[in-house]
Design an enzyme around this catalytic site. Sequence first.
Site, PDB file in Angstrom:
ATOM      1  N   ASP A  32       0.876  -1.163   0.000  1.00 30.85           N
ATOM      2  CA  ASP A  32       0.000   0.000   0.000  1.00 30.85           C
ATOM      3  C   ASP A  32       0.928   1.232   0.000  1.00 30.85           C
ATOM      4  OD1 ASP A  32      -2.281   1.704   0.618  1.00 30.85           O
ATOM      5  OD2 ASP A  32      -1.485   1.741   2.660  1.00 30.85           O
ATOM      6  N   ASP A  34      -0.092   5.142   1.093  1.00 29.32           N
ATOM      7  CA  ASP A  34      -0.296   6.088   2.204  1.00 29.32           C
ATOM      8  C   ASP A  34      -0.314   5.366   3.551  1.00 29.32           C
ATOM      9  OD1 ASP A  34      -1.555   8.909   0.954  1.00 29.32           O
ATOM     10  OD2 ASP A  34      -1.788   7.154  -0.323  1.00 29.32           O
ATOM     11  N   ASP A 214      -1.716  -0.673   5.789  1.00 31.32           N
ATOM     12  CA  ASP A 214      -2.073  -0.095   7.097  1.00 31.32           C
ATOM     13  C   ASP A 214      -3.567   0.095   7.312  1.00 31.32           C
ATOM     14  OD1 ASP A 214      -2.324   2.065   5.229  1.00 31.32           O
ATOM     15  OD2 ASP A 214      -2.365   3.422   6.946  1.00 31.32           O
TER      16      ASP A 214
HETATM   17 MG   LIG Z   1      -2.826   3.137   3.507  1.00 30.41          MG
END
Ligand SMILES: [Mg+2]
Length: 263
Positions: A32, A34, A214
């Site tokens: 991922d 961000d 995340d």
């Molecule tokens: Mg993320």
Amino acid sequence: MNPDLIPSHWTEDRERLSERLSAPPRLLVACDFDGTLAPLAPRPEDVRLPEETCAVLRQLTTEAGVHLAIISGRALADVEGRVPVAVDCFAGTHGLELAGHGLDGDRAQAATLQPRLAAIATALERRLGGIPGLLVENKRLALAVHYRRVDPADWERIIRAVTEVAAVDGAFRLQPGHLVVEILPDLAWDKGEALKRIAGCLGIPRSAVLYLGDDATDEAAFRAIPNGISVSIGPSRPSAAHWMARDPDDVRQLLAWLADQRC
Ligand SMILES: [Mg+2]
């Protein structure tokens, strides 16, 4: 489905992790963006990949026999422009857009919903226009309503409006994230499906895939590789991932350690 457990920090299990990451001749590292590779910022346009992380990613792809994929909630063109590294495959808008290795294109059904998504954007603008700090981002195949910079007193009103406006058209679903709520086409497609497609296209078995993410949307990718190597980023919490790392700085250290294991 097994209940999610709290994963161990990656440094607590280095020996087993090292075996898993060193053995495959070809390894796919899928991340991922961000909050995983790049630290979050108050405004999405201000999020930058740290130079040290770029250097580690370049080392992985040039010296360590690693294939790299980025699977992001951002629109494809947006995330592509933020990773100045030779990436094998990109997936944007949670996998609805794919690029690289002949995968290029949109999920066809998502593309046909664009005019209806634009109507939802107009309705949202009418309901929520004028709230200071609110950002309604049209990502072409999805809408992201960012309220990170909005007074918390307005958050409930925003969520209510987004929920009501999206419910008018049954073709869409809501996807909550970190101080953002997204309106996505309600298709049986997510980051997990995108990850399986990318691994298949590169001819890499899922047991030789390392995935790091995340957010709630990354859980689908963890579940897509039950025999792979999955790392949840952020505070300790139940997850389908096998291991965890604290933040993007910790991710960089993990990737640097991975490069050492494979070089
Ligand atoms: Mg993320």
